[in-house]
Motif scaffolding. Structure first.
Motif, short mmCIF file in Angstrom:
data_model
loop_
_atom_site.label_atom_id
_atom_site.label_comp_id
_atom_site.label_asym_id
_atom_site.label_seq_id
_atom_site.Cartn_x
_atom_site.Cartn_y
_atom_site.Cartn_z
N GLU A 239 -3.06 20.72 -32.89
CA GLU A 239 -2.24 20.95 -31.71
C GLU A 239 -1.80 19.65 -31.05
O GLU A 239 -0.68 19.53 -30.52
CB GLU A 239 -3.01 21.80 -30.70
N GLU A 240 -2.69 18.65 -31.09
CA GLU A 240 -2.35 17.36 -30.51
C GLU A 240 -1.24 16.69 -31.30
O GLU A 240 -0.28 16.15 -30.72
CB GLU A 240 -3.61 16.48 -30.49
N GLU A 242 1.01 18.19 -33.14
CA GLU A 242 2.23 18.97 -32.90
C GLU A 242 2.87 18.61 -31.57
O GLU A 242 4.10 18.55 -31.44
CB GLU A 242 1.90 20.46 -32.96
N ARG A 243 2.05 18.35 -30.57
CA ARG A 243 2.58 17.97 -29.25
C ARG A 243 3.27 16.61 -29.31
O ARG A 243 4.36 16.42 -28.74
CB ARG A 243 1.45 17.95 -28.22
N TRP A 244 2.69 15.65 -30.02
CA TRP A 244 3.32 14.33 -30.15
C TRP A 244 4.69 14.44 -30.82
O TRP A 244 5.64 13.78 -30.41
CB TRP A 244 2.42 13.40 -30.98
N GLU A 247 7.22 16.17 -28.46
CA GLU A 247 7.66 15.29 -27.37
C GLU A 247 8.52 14.14 -27.88
O GLU A 247 9.01 13.33 -27.08
CB GLU A 247 6.44 14.76 -26.62
#
Length: 367
Positions: A239-240, A242-244, A247
């Motif tokens: 999830e981390e 995917e967030r990077w 963004e």
């Protein structure tokens, strides 16, 4: 002679030991490969070596009963196959393989490719691992390290002796697999991180530095190549990542069995690791002719000399990393190209697989 080569994965044997296996076979040794089963087994067997699956070796976790079963399994194989010399790589094979070698009269040559999360994390587990190394390596014929810092740490702790230990230049690199790429073919301002996505590889510092550097120069791009490792306590979450990506901080290039095209497209190869044995990606990046940006820590500074083939920054310091990224992006292309060419020469002279293989063959062939 009958030589066992033992590692924690078949992938490790194929990717890091293939050249050594070939060198042993070329000297007419019978080579027995020991690791857990994996998709690489067929290719390893096709080399002319024999592959024996280890049922009780798990790369991660501490289970005393399973580890005792691994010790018994190794002892059984060494006795049954009449092993003369065992080359142990990675933590569990080094510890339990050394015990098994002692029990069966096998000559033990162990290699500390890196110190691992448990050894460096402190606490009771750290003390336990140190004690096990001290006992396991006491009777080793040779203990090899991938950098001088790791060897000195073991010497200072009384885990090995001066006489039995030495430094070898990593696992070596087959330079034919990493031809020099003209720097003109690199994509300008493209930074590339290649490693497992672990905290101690500096992945979070890389992302934070990328975000800060892009605020100053939006033309910079930052790529990540490498697998998630959810079983590792230092692994980042999907999830981390995917967030990077969502963004727009980094581009994730996934996982590739062939890193050469990715390295060739990069203008700078980055590894902000907290500590290494001898980081293969820096050797690969250097061989391809790319300047390197890494941390001033054991292992990394054995490959990179600041201003010669790259840049060194303090570990765990995203601000310093971002500044170095901006400084390197501002350098003339000819200066970056020169760094890459010097890096290629360093790999050719110091880290070629033939240099490394000669060390192991000299140890194996002692009678």
């Amino acid at each position: 002679m009958i030589v066992a080569v033992v590692a924690n994965t078949a992938w490790n044997l194929l990717n890091f030991r293939k050249s050594l296996i070939g060198a042993l076979l070329a000297e007419n040794h019978r080579v027995v490969l020991l690791a857990p089963d994996g998709p690489e087994c067929e290719q390893l067997s096709a080399s002319g070596a024999e592959f024996i699956r280890l049922r009780h070796l798990r790369r991660k976790g501490v289970n005393p009963l399973r580890d005792l079963a691994l010790l018994y399994e190794l002892r059984t194989v060494y006795a049954r196959e009449k092993i003369d010399v065992a080359l142990h790589f990675t933590i569990k094979p080094v510890i339990y393989g050394s015990f098994a070698a002692r029990m069966t009269g096998v000559r033990n040559i162990s290699t500390l490719t890196g110190l691992g999360y448990t050894f460096l994390s402190g606490g009771w587990a750290n003390g336990l691992v140190r004690s096990m190394y001290r006992i396991a390596l006491r009777h080793a014929a040779a203990v090899l390290f991938h950098n001088h810092d790791d060897r000195q740490l073991f010497l200072d702790g009384g885990l090995v002796t001066e006489a039995q230990s030495q430094v070898v230049a990593g696992s070596g690199l087959q330079l034919d697999d990493y031809p020099l790429s003209p720097y003109e073919e690199a994509i300008p301002n493209r930074f590339l991180f290649v490693a497992r996505l672990l905290t101690d590889k500096g992945i979070r510092e890389y992302v934070a530095a990328a975000e800060a550097a892009r605020e100053v120069n939006p033309e910079l791009s930052f790529h990540i190549l490498g697998p998630l490792d959810p079983e590792n306590p230092a692994g980042i979450k999907a999830e981390e990542l995917e967030r990077w990506v969502a963004e727009g901080i980094i581009a994730y290039d996934g996982v590739s069995a062939d890193v050469w095209p990715h390295l060739a497209r990069a203008s700078v190869v980055v590894l902000p690791s907290y500590r290494e044995g001898c980081p293969r990606v820096l050797l690969e990046g250097g061989a391809v002719g790319r300047p390197l940006l890494t941390t001033d820590v054991p292992g990394c500074r054995a490959v990179v000399t600041a201003g010669e083939n790259g840049c060194l920054v303090p570990a765990c310091n995203a601000d310093a990393l971002a500044r170095a990224m901006l400084e390197m992006s501002a350098l003339p292309k000819e200066e970056l190209k020169a760094m890459g060419l010097r890096g290629r020469k360093i790999v050719e002279e110091q880290f070629d697989d033939q240099v490394v293989n000669r060390v192991y063959l000299s140890k194996v062939n002692i009678t």
